[in-house]
Motif scaffolding. Structure first.
Motif, PDB file in Angstrom:
ATOM      1  N   LEU A 105     -40.264 -11.844  44.779  1.00 39.58           N
ATOM      2  CA  LEU A 105     -38.967 -11.525  44.192  1.00 39.58           C
ATOM      3  C   LEU A 105     -38.050 -10.997  45.290  1.00 39.58           C
ATOM      4  N   ALA A 106     -36.869 -11.588  45.432  1.00 40.44           N
ATOM      5  CA  ALA A 106     -35.918 -11.182  46.474  1.00 40.44           C
ATOM      6  C   ALA A 106     -34.750 -10.439  45.858  1.00 40.44           C
ATOM      7  N   GLY A 107     -34.399  -9.311  46.449  1.00 42.40           N
ATOM      8  CA  GLY A 107     -33.262  -8.524  45.996  1.00 42.40           C
ATOM      9  C   GLY A 107     -32.558  -7.887  47.174  1.00 42.40           C
ATOM     10  N   VAL A 108     -31.589  -7.038  46.878  1.00 44.22           N
ATOM     11  CA  VAL A 108     -30.838  -6.337  47.922  1.00 44.22           C
ATOM     12  C   VAL A 108     -30.979  -4.838  47.697  1.00 44.22           C
ATOM     13  N   GLU A 109     -31.262  -4.123  48.778  1.00 49.20           N
ATOM     14  CA  GLU A 109     -31.393  -2.663  48.729  1.00 49.20           C
ATOM     15  C   GLU A 109     -30.235  -2.034  49.486  1.00 49.20           C
ATOM     16  N   VAL A 110     -29.680  -0.996  48.909  1.00 51.82           N
ATOM     17  CA  VAL A 110     -28.574  -0.254  49.515  1.00 51.82           C
ATOM     18  C   VAL A 110     -29.007   1.202  49.641  1.00 51.82           C
ATOM     19  N   GLY A 127     -22.247   7.168  38.096  1.00 52.82           N
ATOM     20  CA  GLY A 127     -22.751   6.736  36.797  1.00 52.82           C
ATOM     21  C   GLY A 127     -22.755   5.226  36.675  1.00 52.82           C
ATOM     22  N   ALA A 128     -21.736   4.568  37.225  1.00 52.60           N
ATOM     23  CA  ALA A 128     -21.681   3.110  37.186  1.00 52.60           C
ATOM     24  C   ALA A 128     -22.801   2.496  38.008  1.00 52.60           C
ATOM     25  N   ILE A 129     -23.044   3.057  39.179  1.00 45.40           N
ATOM     26  CA  ILE A 129     -24.122   2.536  40.025  1.00 45.40           C
ATOM     27  C   ILE A 129     -25.461   2.676  39.318  1.00 45.40           C
ATOM     28  N   GLN A 130     -25.691   3.815  38.694  1.00 49.85           N
ATOM     29  CA  GLN A 130     -26.954   4.041  37.985  1.00 49.85           C
ATOM     30  C   GLN A 130     -27.158   3.009  36.884  1.00 49.85           C
ATOM     31  N   ARG A 131     -26.090   2.646  36.185  1.00 50.19           N
ATOM     32  CA  ARG A 131     -26.211   1.662  35.113  1.00 50.19           C
ATOM     33  C   ARG A 131     -26.402   0.247  35.653  1.00 50.19           C
ATOM     34  N   LEU A 132     -25.768  -0.072  36.765  1.00 50.85           N
ATOM     35  CA  LEU A 132     -25.807  -1.431  37.282  1.00 50.85           C
ATOM     36  C   LEU A 132     -27.094  -1.745  38.038  1.00 50.85           C
ATOM     37  N   ALA A 133     -27.625  -0.767  38.760  1.00 48.87           N
ATOM     38  CA  ALA A 133     -28.789  -1.015  39.621  1.00 48.87           C
ATOM     39  C   ALA A 133     -30.075  -1.077  38.802  1.00 48.87           C
ATOM     40  N   ASP A 134     -31.040  -1.848  39.299  1.00 52.89           N
ATOM     41  CA  ASP A 134     -32.361  -1.890  38.664  1.00 52.89           C
ATOM     42  C   ASP A 134     -33.136  -0.612  38.941  1.00 52.89           C
ATOM     43  N   SER A 135     -32.885   0.011  40.067  1.00 51.33           N
ATOM     44  CA  SER A 135     -33.448   1.330  40.351  1.00 51.33           C
ATOM     45  C   SER A 135     -32.427   2.110  41.157  1.00 51.33           C
ATOM     46  N   PHE A 136     -32.330   3.394  40.881  1.00 49.84           N
ATOM     47  CA  PHE A 136     -31.327   4.237  41.540  1.00 49.84           C
ATOM     48  C   PHE A 136     -31.896   5.632  41.699  1.00 49.84           C
ATOM     49  N   THR A 137     -31.826   6.160  42.900  1.00 51.32           N
ATOM     50  CA  THR A 137     -32.369   7.481  43.205  1.00 51.32           C
ATOM     51  C   THR A 137     -31.356   8.267  44.021  1.00 51.32           C
ATOM     52  N   GLN A 159     -28.791   8.283  48.778  1.00 53.23           N
ATOM     53  CA  GLN A 159     -28.772   7.489  47.546  1.00 53.23           C
ATOM     54  C   GLN A 159     -29.389   6.125  47.829  1.00 53.23           C
ATOM     55  N   LEU A 160     -30.226   5.676  46.918  1.00 50.63           N
ATOM     56  CA  LEU A 160     -30.887   4.379  47.055  1.00 50.63           C
ATOM     57  C   LEU A 160     -30.681   3.580  45.777  1.00 50.63           C
ATOM     58  N   ALA A 161     -30.248   2.333  45.930  1.00 49.28           N
ATOM     59  CA  ALA A 161     -30.066   1.442  44.785  1.00 49.28           C
ATOM     60  C   ALA A 161     -30.619   0.069  45.136  1.00 49.28           C
ATOM     61  N   ARG A 162     -31.322  -0.539  44.179  1.00 52.71           N
ATOM     62  CA  ARG A 162     -31.841  -1.899  44.379  1.00 52.71           C
ATOM     63  C   ARG A 162     -31.294  -2.817  43.298  1.00 52.71           C
ATOM     64  N   PHE A 163     -30.955  -4.027  43.715  1.00 54.23           N
ATOM     65  CA  PHE A 163     -30.410  -5.033  42.817  1.00 54.23           C
ATOM     66  C   PHE A 163     -31.271  -6.288  42.907  1.00 54.23           C
ATOM     67  N   TRP A 164     -31.864  -6.678  41.758  1.00 55.45           N
ATOM     68  CA  TRP A 164     -32.689  -7.865  41.666  1.00 55.45           C
ATOM     69  C   TRP A 164     -31.984  -8.892  40.783  1.00 55.45           C
ATOM     70  N   PRO A 165     -32.375 -10.163  40.891  1.00 53.31           N
ATOM     71  CA  PRO A 165     -31.823 -11.146  39.956  1.00 53.31           C
ATOM     72  C   PRO A 165     -32.203 -10.779  38.522  1.00 53.31           C
ATOM     73  N   HIS A 166     -31.355 -11.097  37.583  1.00 53.88           N
ATOM     74  CA  HIS A 166     -31.659 -10.809  36.171  1.00 53.88           C
ATOM     75  C   HIS A 166     -32.023 -12.088  35.434  1.00 53.88           C
ATOM     76  N   PRO A 167     -33.019 -12.022  34.538  1.00 50.84           N
ATOM     77  CA  PRO A 167     -33.791 -10.825  34.181  1.00 50.84           C
ATOM     78  C   PRO A 167     -34.796 -10.477  35.273  1.00 50.84           C
ATOM     79  N   ALA A 168     -34.867  -9.208  35.629  1.00 51.73           N
ATOM     80  CA  ALA A 168     -35.756  -8.770  36.703  1.00 51.73           C
ATOM     81  C   ALA A 168     -37.204  -8.763  36.230  1.00 51.73           C
ATOM     82  N   ALA A 169     -38.126  -9.121  37.135  1.00 53.18           N
ATOM     83  CA  ALA A 169     -39.554  -9.071  36.839  1.00 53.18           C
ATOM     84  C   ALA A 169     -40.020  -7.617  36.761  1.00 53.18           C
TER      85      ALA A 169
END
Length: 417
Positions: free
Chosen positions: A84-89, A120-130, A141-151
């Motif tokens: 699974l490929a995604g983007v981490e910020v 708050g927007a980032i937390q809702r949009l990201a698949d994981s947010f810390t 702050q760490l956010a990951r974005f995977w293709p949807h629907p995410a595995a």
């Protein structure tokens, strides 16, 4: 009903690593390009760009020495499973920090007169947010974005993650890290008897695999005196770290982790590090020494590197084989135990290979870093971070101890329990 099997470890590989400082437009453009390249989709890529815009904008308004890391992450959960490929910020700063993180995440909260909807927007949009933040220290702050629907893999934190940063003025980094799992074959035998042995210097010829993997139990060496280290460092002590011959992997799923620092910096150092990563990933060896031998052969003809390879067992044992100036330490909220390494240059000259065994306490982590970070950090610096994802711990240590006079890398791992 049979016994429950532990969930497979989730590991990630990172690529296309890019750092941005006071470059919000460049960061947004890079995020859009990454999203398109890995196939996030138009809507998901737009959400990623929005998050990057918020994080980079906050860093510009509030942060001191703020940086933004963008990279592609590829997640592996089990052999044969699709990658699974995604983007981490990751956003790192030394700004004023946040005294009340839950309040900062509420829509409408603002300290600068804006609408305050960013976090708050980032937390809702990201698949994981810390978020980790301390007043007077700064925010990560760490956010990951995977293709949807995410595995399901997307919602599990990796057991290992690291961060690399090139020396100022360079695009390529001569430091690298990698991780992989290893499970004993079905025919593996258990240790049978004890035998005191002494390791001989590594030979330039191919080692005897039967000698390295013979079913022997490691035997503790005679007691050695304590070694005084920097403040806050728990050094090697008898009974805590013991040199062992042919340390045997356990029966469960072990976790192999490598930290590598190619000599010098720039493209040639990066080439050596890339060779080491490739050799590590494809190595047939199961113990740190066996894998180190294979990495050593792969680096002949390159600049060479300092390398440390660790194996974390489900029972908490940590086996480490280190050559050169890579710092490896076991860290709990109250203690830092520095593991032993030996002089040499992997790919050029190794006088001896020796594995040291130690025990990782529950809740502790293994930290390995290059000399692009100072040794002047202690367990107290990470005490409030150990429950966070490994990437957040690595970012905090890079902020705390990193220098810009050399390539830098940190990798953090949890035991395969």
């Amino acid at each position: 009903m049979g016994p429950l099997m532990p969930a497979p470890l989730v590991l990630v590989d990172c690529e296309d690593v890019a750092w941005f400082r006071d470059q919000p437009e460049a960061a947004r453009g890079a995020a859009a390009a990454l999203g398109r390249r890995i196939g996030l989709g138009e809507q998901r890529t737009a959400q990623l760009v929005l998050a990057v815009a918020e994080l980079s904008g906050n860093a510009t308004k509030h942060a001191v020495d703020g940086s933004l890391l963008l990279r592609v992450v590829r997640a592996h959960a089990a052999p044969g499973q699709d990658v699974l490929a995604g983007v981490e910020v990751i956003s790192v700063d030394s700004g004023p920090g946040m005294a009340d993180i839950p309040a900062a995440l509420r829509d409408g909260m603002s300290t600068s007169g804006t609408l305050g909807i960013g976090l708050g927007a980032i937390q809702r949009l990201a698949d994981s947010f810390t978020i980790h933040s301390l007043p007077g220290t700064g925010t990560i702050q760490l956010a990951r974005f995977w293709p949807h629907p995410a595995a399901p893999t997307a919602h599990t934190e990796p057991a290992v993650e690291g961060i690399t940063r090139p020396i100022s003025g360079e695009q390529s980094c001569g430091d690298a890290w990698a991780a992989r799992t290893d499970r004993a074959p079905a025919t593996a035998t258990a240790p049978q008897d004890d035998e005191a042995t002494v390791r001989t210097p590594a030979s330039p010829t191919r080692p005897s695999w039967s000698a390295l993997t013979s079913p022997r139990s490691p035997v503790v060496r005679p007691d050695r005196p304590a070694r005084v280290d920097a403040p806050g460092v728990q050094a090697y002590r008898s009974g805590r770290a013991t040199p062992v011959r042919a340390a045997l992997p356990g029966r469960g799923e072990g976790l192999l982790v490598m930290s590598c620092d190619g000599l010098g910096h720039g493209p040639l150092a990066a080439l050596a590090a890339q060779n080491a990563v490739q050799a590590f990933r494809t190595a047939a060896g199961r113990t740190p020494e066996q894998v180190m031998e294979e990495v050593h052969r792969s680096l002949r003809g390159t600049r060479g590197a300092a390398v440390a390879i660790a194996r974390l067992e489900p029972d908490g044992r940590v086996l480490l084989c280190g050559i050169g100036n890579i710092t490896a330490a076991l860290v709990t909220p109250t203690q830092r135990t520095t593991l032993m390494s030996h002089p040499g240059i992997v790919g050029h000259q190794i006088r001896q290979l020796r594995t040291y065994e130690n025990q990782l306490a529950p809740g502790g982590v293994l930290v390995m870093h290059s000399d692009g970070l100072s040794e002047r950090w202690s367990a107290a610096d990470l005490a409030g971070l150990l429950h966070h994802p490994p990437a957040v711990i690595a970012a905090a240590l890079l902020r705390q101890a990193g220098t810009r006079r050399d390539d830098a890398s940190v990798v953090v791992a949890r035991a395969a329990r």
